[in-house]
Design an enzyme around this catalytic site. Structure first.
Site, PDB file in Angstrom:
ATOM      1  N   GLU A  58       3.889 -54.018   2.430  1.00  0.00           N
ATOM      2  CA  GLU A  58       4.018 -54.639   1.152  1.00  0.00           C
ATOM      3  C   GLU A  58       5.563 -54.439   0.740  1.00  0.00           C
ATOM      4  O   GLU A  58       6.164 -55.364  -0.020  1.00  0.00           O
ATOM      5  CB  GLU A  58       3.205 -54.246   0.054  1.00  0.00           C
ATOM      6  N   HIS A 127      -8.707 -50.813  -3.663  1.00  0.00           N
ATOM      7  CA  HIS A 127      -8.681 -52.395  -3.440  1.00  0.00           C
ATOM      8  C   HIS A 127      -9.443 -53.244  -4.969  1.00  0.00           C
ATOM      9  O   HIS A 127      -9.848 -54.030  -4.612  1.00  0.00           O
ATOM     10  CB  HIS A 127      -9.612 -52.775  -2.286  1.00  0.00           C
TER      11      HIS A 127
END
Length: 330
Positions: A58, A127
């Site tokens: 990311e 998550h």
């Protein structure tokens, strides 16, 4: 109008933007396969030059989007889960959010950082985050979090056209929500809230999937003679204070339902902002309905206990109406 699922509406917006402007590109992990359905099939239409599958880093592709935007492209960076913003926070906060300001407007950064957000069924703490409050606090970013497929499509088109970096958060609990959506592209301006239900006794400012919880609770309370107005901010930065304050001045009471932690959250900001702007209109203490200040549990039972439910919201609404009983006024 066809009935369209939430993520499919975002897909429609992205496809329309790519057809309209060849500088719009897509980058991120597995975007060629269509994570959440948002980018599905785009590589077949636009090719691998505009649909860039990136390594699992990311920090790399979130930072790469900054360079791409500075060079004249309009990247749509698919971050997948909003929890992953923490991995790339330097690129988001110190680069994307700052460079237009630091260059005196010489550099435009038309980036959309898209991510699914919130609990989605025992995905565990890493998550299941809702980091919108942290992103709101990062000066230089715009933050969008819609509640309906119709709004999601119009806000996504506006986000892609915006010259500033926009974080677009899609509540994963809305994935199966379906409603009529116009086929042609349309734009909903950022910073314009929507009153989802009119009322006169109490204002509920609710976010994302909690908008629908609020509307359901309002319908239930109507049988008891309680009229609830539901305001959906839709975008958090900029926040439509005019609509929120006008509603509170009408009802005199405020509840904020935010699917995130209580400490330093959106709910606290809305209550503080309303107190600054409409203190003289408040008839009772505003109420916050939020998560507790803990990580999101893996256990389905504990995840359900953490989340904001209809009962929590109903209790908060009734608490703001205690003054009606006490002094006998409407």
């Amino acid at each position: 109008m066809a009935r369209v699922y939430f993520m499919a509406a975002i897909h429609q917006a992205l496809r329309a933007a790519m057809e309209e402007d060849e500088t719009v590109i897509v980058m991120g992990e597995d975007v060629d396969q269509g994570v959440f359905g948002v980018t599905r099939g785009l590589i077949d239409t636009f090719g691998a030059n505009r649909i860039r599958k990136t390594p699992i880093s990311e920090a790399a592709f979130v930072g790469g989007a900054v360079g791409a935007a500075a060079a004249g492209l309009k990247p749509f960076a698919h971050v997948m889960f909003s929890s992953f913003f923490y991995v790339a926070m330097d690129q988001v906060a110190n680069q994307a959010a700052r460079l237009r300001y630091m260059s005196g407007g010489q550099v435009e950064l038309p980036i959309v950082y898209f991510a699914g957000t919130g609990p989605s069924g025992s995905a565990a703490a890493q998550h299941s985050e809702n980091p919108h409050s942290i992103l709101m606090h990062t000066a230089g970013l715009k933050v969008v979090m819609p509640s309906t497929p119709h709004d999601a499509k119009g806000l996504m088109i506006a986000s892609i056209r915006d010259p500033n970096p926009v974080v677009f958060l899609a509540d994963l609990r809305l994935s199966r929500r379906r409603e009529p959506v116009p086929g042609d592209p349309y734009e909903i301006p950022l910073g314009v809230a929507d009153v989802k239900r009119q009322g006169k006794d109490v204002t509920v400012v609710a976010l994302a999937s909690l908008v629908h919880t609020a509307v359901d609770v309002a319908a239930k309370l109507e049988a008891d003679g309680i009229s609830v107005e539901v305001v959906d901010p839709r975008s958090l930065v900029p926040l439509d204070w005019d609509t929120i304050v006008a509603s509170v001045r009408k009802t005199g009471r405020l509840v904020v339902a935010d699917p995130a932690r209580r400490l330093c959250g959106l709910a606290a900001e809305v209550i503080a902002g309303v107190s600054d702007r409409a203190w003289d209109s408040l008839r009772s203490q505003p109420q916050r309905v939020t998560w507790p200040d803990i990580p999101v549990p893996f256990s389905p039972v504990l995840e359900g206990r953490l989340d904001v439910g209809a009962d929590d919201l109903e209790r908060a609404i009734r608490a703001t109406l205690a003054d009606r009983v006490a002094v006998g006024r409407a």
